[in-house]
Design a protein around this motif. Structure first.
Motif, PDB file in Angstrom:
ATOM      1  N   TYR A 147      -6.931   2.892  -5.034  1.00 12.54           N
ATOM      2  CA  TYR A 147      -6.810   2.561  -6.451  1.00 12.54           C
ATOM      3  C   TYR A 147      -5.830   1.412  -6.632  1.00 12.54           C
ATOM      4  O   TYR A 147      -4.662   1.545  -6.272  1.00 12.54           O
ATOM      5  CB  TYR A 147      -6.340   3.795  -7.237  1.00 12.54           C
ATOM      6  N   LYS A 148      -6.320   0.316  -7.199  1.00 19.87           N
ATOM      7  CA  LYS A 148      -5.453  -0.828  -7.452  1.00 19.87           C
ATOM      8  C   LYS A 148      -4.682  -0.573  -8.741  1.00 19.87           C
ATOM      9  O   LYS A 148      -5.269  -0.304  -9.792  1.00 19.87           O
ATOM     10  CB  LYS A 148      -6.260  -2.119  -7.562  1.00 19.87           C
ATOM     11  N   ILE A 158      -1.794  -1.053  -4.048  1.00 22.66           N
ATOM     12  CA  ILE A 158      -2.945  -0.195  -3.772  1.00 22.66           C
ATOM     13  C   ILE A 158      -2.420   1.201  -3.431  1.00 22.66           C
ATOM     14  O   ILE A 158      -1.531   1.345  -2.592  1.00 22.66           O
ATOM     15  CB  ILE A 158      -3.763  -0.719  -2.570  1.00 22.66           C
ATOM     16  N   VAL A 159      -2.956   2.223  -4.095  1.00 24.69           N
ATOM     17  CA  VAL A 159      -2.607   3.608  -3.787  1.00 24.69           C
ATOM     18  C   VAL A 159      -3.827   4.275  -3.160  1.00 24.69           C
ATOM     19  O   VAL A 159      -4.902   4.300  -3.757  1.00 24.69           O
ATOM     20  CB  VAL A 159      -2.157   4.388  -5.040  1.00 24.69           C
ATOM     21  N   GLY A 188      -2.957   3.496 -14.108  1.00 25.66           N
ATOM     22  CA  GLY A 188      -3.630   3.081 -12.887  1.00 25.66           C
ATOM     23  C   GLY A 188      -4.062   4.221 -11.993  1.00 25.66           C
ATOM     24  O   GLY A 188      -4.842   4.025 -11.060  1.00 25.66           O
ATOM     25  N   GLN A 189      -3.554   5.434 -12.268  1.00 21.22           N
ATOM     26  CA  GLN A 189      -3.916   6.602 -11.462  1.00 21.22           C
ATOM     27  C   GLN A 189      -4.927   7.511 -12.164  1.00 21.22           C
ATOM     28  O   GLN A 189      -5.444   8.448 -11.557  1.00 21.22           O
ATOM     29  CB  GLN A 189      -2.662   7.389 -11.083  1.00 21.22           C
ATOM     30  N   ARG A 190      -5.241   7.254 -13.419  1.00 19.12           N
ATOM     31  CA  ARG A 190      -6.205   8.105 -14.144  1.00 19.12           C
ATOM     32  C   ARG A 190      -7.556   8.210 -13.444  1.00 19.12           C
ATOM     33  O   ARG A 190      -8.163   9.289 -13.448  1.00 19.12           O
ATOM     34  CB  ARG A 190      -6.390   7.600 -15.575  1.00 19.12           C
ATOM     35  N   LYS A 213       0.839  -1.194   0.000  1.00 19.69           N
ATOM     36  CA  LYS A 213       0.000   0.000   0.000  1.00 19.69           C
ATOM     37  C   LYS A 213       0.871   1.240   0.000  1.00 19.69           C
ATOM     38  O   LYS A 213       1.841   1.326   0.743  1.00 19.69           O
ATOM     39  CB  LYS A 213      -0.919   0.027   1.221  1.00 19.69           C
ATOM     40  N   SER A 214       0.494   2.174  -0.860  1.00 18.17           N
ATOM     41  CA  SER A 214       1.127   3.481  -0.916  1.00 18.17           C
ATOM     42  C   SER A 214       0.077   4.530  -0.605  1.00 18.17           C
ATOM     43  O   SER A 214      -1.121   4.276  -0.742  1.00 18.17           O
ATOM     44  CB  SER A 214       1.701   3.754  -2.313  1.00 18.17           C
ATOM     45  N   ALA A 215       0.541   5.712  -0.222  1.00 19.07           N
ATOM     46  CA  ALA A 215      -0.352   6.838   0.025  1.00 19.07           C
ATOM     47  C   ALA A 215       0.189   8.040  -0.724  1.00 19.07           C
ATOM     48  O   ALA A 215       1.402   8.222  -0.822  1.00 19.07           O
ATOM     49  CB  ALA A 215      -0.436   7.127   1.521  1.00 19.07           C
TER      50      ALA A 215
END
Length: 154
Positions: A77-78, A84-85, A139-141, A4-6
């Motif tokens: 967001y996967k 996971i972000v 993946g971040q859109r 997991k990232s933030a």
């Protein structure tokens, strides 16, 4: 369990138009990549670390400035690789040209035995929504869509 990232989706309004601050990853892998290579400032969440505090810490490490403001949850967001972000949006006006990132060390060139330091972020930029949609990692859109959806509901 996936990593997991933030991170923070930092935005501002210029002449009534939203702009988003994205960062370009440093290091040789990303050196010649542009479209679909930019990201929000983000990083791994430490053991027992509050997710929002991790997002703020990572933004400070990657931008070289403390980001303050009204942090609003965007979601989780996967990413295509499984990570996971967890993201928040925040309004802030940061000088993209003054960004100073921390560094990481890796063997370069590969199998050379030589360790070299690279900035975690080699540049930052402000982008309009259409530009950000092209620049940001696939993946971040959805973060951009969720941001606009939440803003239109206010």
């Amino acid at each position: 369990m996936p990593q997991k990232s933030a991170g923070l989706l930092i935005h501002r309004r210029t002449a009534g138009v939203f702009e988003f601050l994205l960062v370009h990853p440093g290091g040789p892998f990303w050196a010649r990549k542009d479209e679909g290579a930019w990201t929000i400032p983000k990083g791994l969440i430490g053991d027992n670390e509050d997710e929002l505090e991790a997002a703020k810490r990572e933004a400070e490490e990657e931008l070289g400035v403390t980001v303050d403001g009204d942090f609003r949850p965007l979601g989780s967001y996967k990413q295509p690789g499984g990570k996971i972000v967890i993201a928040w949006s925040v309004e802030a006006d940061i000088d993209a040209n003054a960004v100073r990132s921390n560094t990481f060390t890796m063997e370069w060139p590969p199998k050379s035995g030589t360790m070299k330091a690279f900035p975690e972020v080699d540049k930052a930029g402000w982008f309009s929504l259409p530009e950000a949609g092209v620049k940001i990692l696939k993946g971040q859109r959805p973060m951009l869509d969720d941001f606009l959806e939440r803003r239109s509901a206010e």
